[in-house]
Design a protein around this motif. Structure first.
Motif, mmCIF file in Angstrom:
data_model
loop_
_atom_site.group_PDB
_atom_site.id
_atom_site.type_symbol
_atom_site.label_atom_id
_atom_site.label_comp_id
_atom_site.label_asym_id
_atom_site.label_seq_id
_atom_site.Cartn_x
_atom_site.Cartn_y
_atom_site.Cartn_z
ATOM 1 N N ARG A 67 -23.625 -6.344 41.926
ATOM 2 C CA ARG A 67 -23.123 -5.649 42.884
ATOM 3 C C ARG A 67 -22.090 -4.635 42.175
ATOM 4 N NH1 ARG A 67 -20.444 -9.612 44.954
ATOM 5 N NH2 ARG A 67 -22.346 -9.770 46.732
ATOM 6 N N GLU A 68 -21.366 -5.024 41.145
ATOM 7 C CA GLU A 68 -20.326 -4.169 40.401
ATOM 8 C C GLU A 68 -21.086 -3.166 39.554
ATOM 9 O OE1 GLU A 68 -16.321 -4.341 37.728
ATOM 10 O OE2 GLU A 68 -17.173 -6.077 38.731
ATOM 11 N N VAL A 69 -22.037 -3.485 38.862
ATOM 12 C CA VAL A 69 -22.939 -2.529 38.019
ATOM 13 C C VAL A 69 -23.459 -1.457 38.999
ATOM 14 C CG1 VAL A 69 -22.627 -3.945 35.963
ATOM 15 C CG2 VAL A 69 -24.924 -4.109 37.342
ATOM 16 N N ARG A 70 -24.035 -2.147 39.956
ATOM 17 C CA ARG A 70 -24.921 -1.092 40.788
ATOM 18 C C ARG A 70 -23.886 -0.115 41.432
ATOM 19 N NH1 ARG A 70 -29.599 -0.970 42.674
ATOM 20 N NH2 ARG A 70 -28.935 -0.553 44.770
ATOM 21 N N SER A 71 -22.669 -0.294 41.476
ATOM 22 C CA SER A 71 -21.729 0.533 42.107
ATOM 23 C C SER A 71 -21.655 1.607 41.180
ATOM 24 C CB SER A 71 -20.532 -0.029 42.702
ATOM 25 O OG SER A 71 -19.789 -0.369 41.648
ATOM 26 N N LYS A 72 -21.849 1.398 39.962
ATOM 27 C CA LYS A 72 -21.650 2.446 38.771
ATOM 28 C C LYS A 72 -22.700 3.125 38.404
ATOM 29 C CE LYS A 72 -17.445 -0.256 37.215
ATOM 30 N NZ LYS A 72 -16.924 -1.046 36.327
ATOM 31 N N VAL A 73 -23.858 2.295 38.361
ATOM 32 C CA VAL A 73 -25.299 2.732 38.297
ATOM 33 C C VAL A 73 -26.213 2.402 39.190
ATOM 34 C CG1 VAL A 73 -27.111 2.554 36.388
ATOM 35 C CG2 VAL A 73 -24.691 2.000 35.695
ATOM 36 N N PRO A 74 -26.230 3.513 39.998
ATOM 37 C CA PRO A 74 -27.000 3.096 41.566
ATOM 38 C C PRO A 74 -28.301 3.072 41.401
ATOM 39 C CG PRO A 74 -25.433 5.173 41.795
ATOM 40 C CD PRO A 74 -25.641 4.667 40.158
ATOM 41 N N GLY A 75 -28.972 3.520 40.094
ATOM 42 C CA GLY A 75 -30.371 3.579 39.970
ATOM 43 C C GLY A 75 -30.995 2.220 39.104
ATOM 44 N N LEU A 76 -29.898 1.360 39.011
ATOM 45 C CA LEU A 76 -30.021 0.003 38.252
ATOM 46 C C LEU A 76 -30.981 -0.921 38.944
ATOM 47 C CD1 LEU A 76 -29.801 -1.491 35.800
ATOM 48 C CD2 LEU A 76 -27.606 -2.266 36.815
ATOM 49 N N ALA A 77 -32.040 -1.583 38.417
ATOM 50 C CA ALA A 77 -32.757 -2.493 39.409
ATOM 51 C C ALA A 77 -32.166 -3.796 38.695
ATOM 52 C CB ALA A 77 -34.226 -2.326 38.951
ATOM 53 N N CYS A 78 -31.738 -4.667 39.459
ATOM 54 C CA CYS A 78 -31.366 -6.114 38.837
ATOM 55 C C CYS A 78 -32.358 -7.052 39.319
ATOM 56 C CB CYS A 78 -29.939 -6.576 39.628
ATOM 57 S SG CYS A 78 -28.442 -5.212 38.860
ATOM 58 N N LEU A 79 -32.841 -7.838 38.268
ATOM 59 C CA LEU A 79 -33.625 -9.036 38.397
ATOM 60 C C LEU A 79 -33.024 -10.280 38.108
ATOM 61 C CD1 LEU A 79 -36.466 -9.947 38.792
ATOM 62 C CD2 LEU A 79 -36.812 -9.482 36.413
ATOM 63 N N MET A 80 -32.640 -11.014 39.122
ATOM 64 C CA MET A 80 -32.148 -12.128 38.923
ATOM 65 C C MET A 80 -33.133 -13.266 38.415
ATOM 66 S SD MET A 80 -29.464 -10.964 40.115
ATOM 67 C CE MET A 80 -28.200 -12.244 39.764
ATOM 68 N N LEU A 81 -32.569 -13.917 37.274
ATOM 69 C CA LEU A 81 -33.547 -15.148 36.539
ATOM 70 C C LEU A 81 -32.591 -16.254 36.442
ATOM 71 C CD1 LEU A 81 -36.115 -15.958 34.929
ATOM 72 C CD2 LEU A 81 -34.746 -14.865 33.001
ATOM 73 N N THR A 82 -33.133 -17.195 37.318
ATOM 74 C CA THR A 82 -32.309 -18.406 37.492
ATOM 75 C C THR A 82 -32.997 -19.701 37.330
ATOM 76 O OG1 THR A 82 -30.338 -19.580 38.945
ATOM 77 C CG2 THR A 82 -32.367 -18.535 39.870
ATOM 78 N N SER A 83 -32.335 -20.783 37.020
ATOM 79 C CA SER A 83 -32.822 -22.337 36.794
ATOM 80 C C SER A 83 -33.123 -22.840 38.577
ATOM 81 C CB SER A 83 -32.126 -23.197 36.126
ATOM 82 O OG SER A 83 -32.289 -22.807 34.917
ATOM 83 N N TYR A 84 -32.194 -22.308 39.173
ATOM 84 C CA TYR A 84 -31.775 -23.191 40.437
ATOM 85 C C TYR A 84 -32.559 -22.226 41.852
ATOM 86 C CZ TYR A 84 -28.100 -24.486 37.416
ATOM 87 O OH TYR A 84 -27.643 -25.219 36.334
ATOM 88 N N ALA A 85 -33.399 -22.830 42.253
ATOM 89 C CA ALA A 85 -34.033 -22.730 43.709
ATOM 90 C C ALA A 85 -32.940 -22.613 44.840
ATOM 91 C CB ALA A 85 -35.211 -23.204 44.162
#
Length: 138
Positions: A67-85
């Motif tokens: 949320r925070e970095v996308r407000s500063k870098v709007p074109g950024l694509a965030c891919l969440m990688l997690t162990s938890y479903a």
């Protein structure tokens, strides 16, 4: 070239993901962080195309970082990688603007494909977790 920033509090995971992605001709690792604070400080300056974020970090959440970095870098694509479903985390990630949400059990070639997918402006959500979230929403 797809510029990628990795955020995971486990150094072994970061190194493994970095080695996997860096082996590809069209992907470059531009930075890494082990904490939310470090990620928020470094990502805007490096302006990667994709940030691969662990959902759970020792000092916060990858969702909050997204949320925070996308407000500063709007074109950024965030891919969440997690162990938890976790359908709650998936919902929060989508609401924070994440382009993708995948589990760490993903095959290496599928992770490479996921990075390319979100870098190309598309969304990618783990089917098992998405089904649980949709069931909850219904």
């Amino acid at each position: 070239m797809i510029r990628v920033f990795l955020v995971d509090d486990h150094e072994v995971v970061r190194r493994g993901v970095a080695a996997l992605l860096d082996a590809e001709d069209d992907i470059e690792i531009v930075g890494e962080a082990g904490t939310a604070e470090s990620a928020v400080a470094r990502i805007p300056a490096l302006k990667p195309d994709v940030a691969v974020l662990d959902v759970r970090l020792p000092d916060g959440s990858g969702v909050d970082v997204c949320r925070e970095v996308r407000s500063k870098v709007p074109g950024l694509a965030c891919l969440m990688l997690t162990s938890y479903a976790d359908d709650e985390a998936l919902f929060n990630a989508v609401m924070a603007g994440a382009a993708g949400y995948v589990l760490k059990q993903i095959h290496g070639s599928d992770l490479v494909g996921a990075v390319r997918t979100v870098a190309g402006g598309q969304s990618l959500l783990d089917p098992q977790t998405t089904a649980a979230m949709l069931h909850r929403l219904r």
